[in-house]
Design a protein around this motif. Structure first.
Motif, PDB file in Angstrom:
ATOM      1  N   MET A  73       0.834  -1.189   0.000  1.00  0.00           N
ATOM      2  CA  MET A  73       0.000   0.000   0.000  1.00  0.00           C
ATOM      3  C   MET A  73       0.876   1.248   0.000  1.00  0.00           C
ATOM      4  O   MET A  73       2.094   1.182   0.227  1.00  0.00           O
ATOM      5  N   GLU A  74       0.233   2.371  -0.263  1.00  0.00           N
ATOM      6  CA  GLU A  74       0.908   3.651  -0.162  1.00  0.00           C
ATOM      7  C   GLU A  74       0.671   4.221   1.227  1.00  0.00           C
ATOM      8  O   GLU A  74      -0.451   4.191   1.745  1.00  0.00           O
ATOM      9  N   TRP A  75       1.760   4.783   1.801  1.00  0.00           N
ATOM     10  CA  TRP A  75       1.709   5.302   3.152  1.00  0.00           C
ATOM     11  C   TRP A  75       2.302   6.701   3.194  1.00  0.00           C
ATOM     12  O   TRP A  75       3.137   7.050   2.361  1.00  0.00           O
ATOM     13  N   ALA A  76       1.881   7.465   4.161  1.00  0.00           N
ATOM     14  CA  ALA A  76       2.467   8.779   4.434  1.00  0.00           C
ATOM     15  C   ALA A  76       3.233   8.681   5.742  1.00  0.00           C
ATOM     16  O   ALA A  76       2.658   8.340   6.777  1.00  0.00           O
ATOM     17  N   ILE A  77       4.541   8.963   5.685  1.00  0.00           N
ATOM     18  CA  ILE A  77       5.366   8.901   6.877  1.00  0.00           C
ATOM     19  C   ILE A  77       6.095  10.238   7.035  1.00  0.00           C
ATOM     20  O   ILE A  77       6.362  10.938   6.053  1.00  0.00           O
ATOM     21  N   PRO A  78       6.452  10.624   8.262  1.00  0.00           N
ATOM     22  CA  PRO A  78       7.069  11.946   8.471  1.00  0.00           C
ATOM     23  C   PRO A  78       8.450  12.076   7.843  1.00  0.00           C
ATOM     24  O   PRO A  78       8.733  13.040   7.146  1.00  0.00           O
ATOM     25  N   ASN A  79       9.345  11.107   8.082  1.00  0.00           N
ATOM     26  CA  ASN A  79      10.732  11.253   7.640  1.00  0.00           C
ATOM     27  C   ASN A  79      11.327   9.889   7.314  1.00  0.00           C
ATOM     28  O   ASN A  79      11.659   9.116   8.213  1.00  0.00           O
ATOM     29  N   PRO A  80      11.510   9.602   6.023  1.00  0.00           N
ATOM     30  CA  PRO A  80      12.090   8.302   5.657  1.00  0.00           C
ATOM     31  C   PRO A  80      13.558   8.165   6.036  1.00  0.00           C
ATOM     32  O   PRO A  80      14.108   7.062   5.966  1.00  0.00           O
ATOM     33  N   ASN A  81      14.221   9.267   6.395  1.00  0.00           N
ATOM     34  CA  ASN A  81      15.640   9.208   6.721  1.00  0.00           C
ATOM     35  C   ASN A  81      15.904   8.967   8.201  1.00  0.00           C
ATOM     36  O   ASN A  81      17.060   8.989   8.629  1.00  0.00           O
ATOM     37  N   ALA A  82      14.864   8.794   8.974  1.00  0.00           N
ATOM     38  CA  ALA A  82      15.057   8.566  10.405  1.00  0.00           C
ATOM     39  C   ALA A  82      15.812   7.256  10.637  1.00  0.00           C
ATOM     40  O   ALA A  82      15.732   6.318   9.837  1.00  0.00           O
ATOM     41  N   SER A  83      16.554   7.210  11.733  1.00  0.00           N
ATOM     42  CA  SER A  83      17.383   6.042  12.010  1.00  0.00           C
ATOM     43  C   SER A  83      16.653   4.963  12.802  1.00  0.00           C
ATOM     44  O   SER A  83      17.253   3.949  13.150  1.00  0.00           O
ATOM     45  N   SER A  84      15.388   5.165  13.089  1.00  0.00           N
ATOM     46  CA  SER A  84      14.637   4.184  13.867  1.00  0.00           C
ATOM     47  C   SER A  84      14.323   2.950  13.025  1.00  0.00           C
ATOM     48  O   SER A  84      14.348   2.985  11.785  1.00  0.00           O
ATOM     49  N   ALA A  85      14.016   1.856  13.705  1.00  0.00           N
ATOM     50  CA  ALA A  85      13.722   0.605  13.010  1.00  0.00           C
ATOM     51  C   ALA A  85      12.320   0.577  12.443  1.00  0.00           C
ATOM     52  O   ALA A  85      12.026  -0.241  11.555  1.00  0.00           O
ATOM     53  N   PHE A  86      11.435   1.441  12.925  1.00  0.00           N
ATOM     54  CA  PHE A  86      10.054   1.483  12.458  1.00  0.00           C
ATOM     55  C   PHE A  86       9.673   2.918  12.140  1.00  0.00           C
ATOM     56  O   PHE A  86      10.133   3.862  12.791  1.00  0.00           O
ATOM     57  N   PHE A  87       8.804   3.077  11.130  1.00  0.00           N
ATOM     58  CA  PHE A  87       8.282   4.375  10.751  1.00  0.00           C
ATOM     59  C   PHE A  87       6.797   4.422  11.070  1.00  0.00           C
ATOM     60  O   PHE A  87       6.068   3.463  10.757  1.00  0.00           O
ATOM     61  N   PRO A  88       6.291   5.520  11.656  1.00  0.00           N
ATOM     62  CA  PRO A  88       4.839   5.661  11.837  1.00  0.00           C
ATOM     63  C   PRO A  88       4.193   6.068  10.515  1.00  0.00           C
ATOM     64  O   PRO A  88       4.534   7.100   9.936  1.00  0.00           O
ATOM     65  N   GLY A  89       3.271   5.270  10.013  1.00  0.00           N
ATOM     66  CA  GLY A  89       2.657   5.539   8.716  1.00  0.00           C
ATOM     67  C   GLY A  89       1.150   5.590   8.785  1.00  0.00           C
ATOM     68  O   GLY A  89       0.526   4.925   9.623  1.00  0.00           O
ATOM     69  N   ARG A  90       0.588   6.406   7.912  1.00  0.00           N
ATOM     70  CA  ARG A  90      -0.864   6.486   7.753  1.00  0.00           C
ATOM     71  C   ARG A  90      -1.207   6.098   6.328  1.00  0.00           C
ATOM     72  O   ARG A  90      -0.540   6.532   5.379  1.00  0.00           O
ATOM     73  N   ALA A  91      -2.237   5.292   6.171  1.00  0.00           N
ATOM     74  CA  ALA A  91      -2.626   4.804   4.847  1.00  0.00           C
ATOM     75  C   ALA A  91      -3.136   5.953   3.991  1.00  0.00           C
ATOM     76  O   ALA A  91      -3.960   6.760   4.448  1.00  0.00           O
ATOM     77  N   VAL A  92      -2.651   6.044   2.758  1.00  0.00           N
ATOM     78  CA  VAL A  92      -3.124   7.087   1.839  1.00  0.00           C
ATOM     79  C   VAL A  92      -4.523   6.767   1.352  1.00  0.00           C
ATOM     80  O   VAL A  92      -5.395   7.637   1.293  1.00  0.00           O
ATOM     81  N   ASN A  93      -4.767   5.522   1.004  1.00  0.00           N
ATOM     82  CA  ASN A  93      -6.085   5.106   0.529  1.00  0.00           C
ATOM     83  C   ASN A  93      -6.707   4.166   1.563  1.00  0.00           C
ATOM     84  O   ASN A  93      -6.835   2.961   1.346  1.00  0.00           O
ATOM     85  N   GLY A  94      -7.072   4.702   2.667  1.00  0.00           N
ATOM     86  CA  GLY A  94      -7.637   3.896   3.728  1.00  0.00           C
ATOM     87  C   GLY A  94      -7.915   4.746   4.946  1.00  0.00           C
ATOM     88  O   GLY A  94      -8.094   5.969   4.853  1.00  0.00           O
ATOM     89  N   ASP A  95      -7.949   4.111   6.098  1.00  0.00           N
ATOM     90  CA  ASP A  95      -8.233   4.800   7.344  1.00  0.00           C
ATOM     91  C   ASP A  95      -6.952   5.492   7.819  1.00  0.00           C
ATOM     92  O   ASP A  95      -6.074   4.871   8.417  1.00  0.00           O
TER      93      ASP A  95
END
Length: 478
Positions: A208-230
């Motif tokens: 799916m397509e997701w919106a995340i704040p910063n793809p360059n972050a060094s964390s192991a997980f990214f917080p994402g929100r679905a573009v075509n969904g909830d």
């Protein structure tokens, strides 16, 4: 190029490179990288976008990811978060546009293609709530007190019946008025840009397509929100599963906007700052070379009572930190009426003890016989100084000129004391401070203008360096 290659390919005379040759080349390469890497880093960062700088993107090349808008809308039903895709760049970067660029966009035509919460979010993001509300108040004949209701105290608001006015309007019209007045629950709507990435859903495995704040972050997980969904739900996306599309896009506006006076949130014209710095540097350097060389000529070629005392006093000033004399300099500038003028920056540093000492020591090596021969030929003292001493002291004068240019161009303390109250007289170093304020940071402009501020001193050093070596080679007769 041949001479350069001959120099770089030199060895100690053996057929093969010895350990000393390898050590010399390693030292040369290391020194070159020490100088080059920071310059390249500064140059590449100066053309990165504001978002890339503020997100602490450590990538080497300037560029950006595909982006979407995360909207937050407040209303009677509470706060709703959703994603708006496929917005043009001018909408996503609206706050970075100049007033002329914003005026060139057909905002009303663009908003006509949206409705509901998307319209409310975009209307607030594009700054159209106030204009649309005032226009509606005028067209619908609504009470004039609505335009000043937001500035009233809670006690003063009780004299007006806002509820009855809102009840007489349609839901969309009432919402516009209440958003304009900032009445609960209609808090300001917001839009922030986020990176558009693709990744499989952690539970279903669906890509799916997701919106995340910063793809360059060094964390192991990214917080994402679905573009075509909830989009109200935040999903933890493993960093290794995220794929982002990135394009190289230098932001040349980092240079053009401050130089043309169109930089957003900057209250100074950087072109004027450069002009002021050029005037201060050129005039102050010429005055420094003239005054210091005349003082050095007197101390090195004349014998008079108190000569040693004068020299000791001049050398003693070298031991006094500049910060100690700052209050005295400030009072002198104010007392002479130079505050707020570039002359308040030029005159206090016209004579430097280091320059007098440098030129005096060099002029001591000039044979006194040359001066005596000139005097025997009826040369005046001014002609002796101007026609004999100055030409022979050109290497030292050139070195002092380079130092003076660097001092004047990079000086920040004296301009802050003398001209901080007059933005029209700002030098380049004071202008660099304007790119960072309490509520706004313009580091992309600061980096670009730092590169611009480095160019003149670099060119002057490279240009005058040739004259230093030539002067030394041509004055071996002394």
């Amino acid at each position: 190029m041949t001479a350069l290659w001959d120099f770089l390919s030199r060895t100690n005379g053996r057929a093969k490179l010895s350990w000393t040759d390898w050590l010399s080349y390693a030292y040369l390469i290391f020194g070159f990288l020490i100088i080059l890497v920071p310059v390249v880093w500064l140059g590449l960062n100066s053309v990165k976008s504001q978002f890339q700088i503020e997100s602490q993107d450590l990538s080497l090349l300037p560029g950006d990811f595909d982006r979407v808008a995360r909207a937050t809308v407040n209303g009677p039903e509470g706060r709703e978060i959703f994603i708006i895709a496929d917005l043009p760049d001018w909408v996503l970067n609206w706050s970075d546009l100049s007033a002329e660029e914003q005026a060139a966009q057909d905002v009303n035509g663009f908003l006509a293609g949206y409705e509901g919460n998307a319209l409310y979010a975009l209307r607030s993001h594009l700054g159209q709530v106030s204009a649309a509300a005032r226009r509606q108040i005028a067209e619908e004949g609504l009470p004039e007190w609505l335009n000043r209701y937001g500035a009233l105290t809670p006690q003063a608001r009780e004299a007006f019946d806002l509820d009855s006015v809102a009840a007489s309007l349609s839901p969309d019209q009432a919402r516009l008025i209440l958003e304009y007045l900032g009445v609960d629950p209609y808090q300001p709507n917001r839009i922030v840009t986020q990176a558009l990435v693709t990744a499989p859903h952690p539970e279903t495995g669906e890509v799916m397509e997701w919106a995340i704040p910063n793809p360059n972050a060094s964390s192991a997980f990214f917080p994402g929100r679905a573009v075509n969904g909830d989009a109200s739900q935040v999903v933890r996306l493993p960093a290794e599963s995220v794929t982002a599309n990135r394009t190289i896009a230098p932001s040349w506006g980092n240079y053009s906007e401050p130089l043309t006076g169109t930089a957003y949130g900057v209250n100074v014209d950087f072109a004027t700052c450069i002009t002021n710095s050029v005037l201060v540097t050129v005039i102050a350097t010429l005055m420094t070379l003239l005054i210091n060389s005349m003082a050095a000529f007197a101390l090195s070629k004349y014998t008079f009572k108190g000569q040693t005392l004068f020299l000791v006093v001049i050398l003693a000033t070298l031991m006094v930190p500049a910060t100690i004399t700052l209050v005295g300099v400030f009072k002198a500038i104010n007392a002479t009426g130079l505050s707020g003028s570039i002359w308040g920056v030029i005159i206090p540093g016209a004579a430097t003890p280091a320059g007098v000492f440098l030129l005096r020591q060099y002029m001591l090596t000039i044979p006194d016989e040359l001066l005596e021969a000139a005097r025997m030929d009826s040369a005046s003292e001014w002609k002796v100084y101007w026609r004999i001493v100055l030409p022979l002291a050109l290497p030292a004068i050139a070195a002092l000129g380079i130092l003076s240019v660097i001092w004047r161009w990079n000086d920040l303390i004296i301009p802050m004391v003398a001209i901080a109250t007059n933005t029209d007289a700002y030098t380049i170093q004071l202008c660099l401070l304007e790119f960072r304020g309490e509520h706004i940071s313009q580091e992309h402009y600061r980096l670009a203008m730092t590169v611009v501020s480095l160019i003149p001193t670099t060119l002057v050093f490279v240009f005058l360096q040739k004259y230093i070596t030539t002067g030394i080679a041509n004055t071996g007769m002394k």
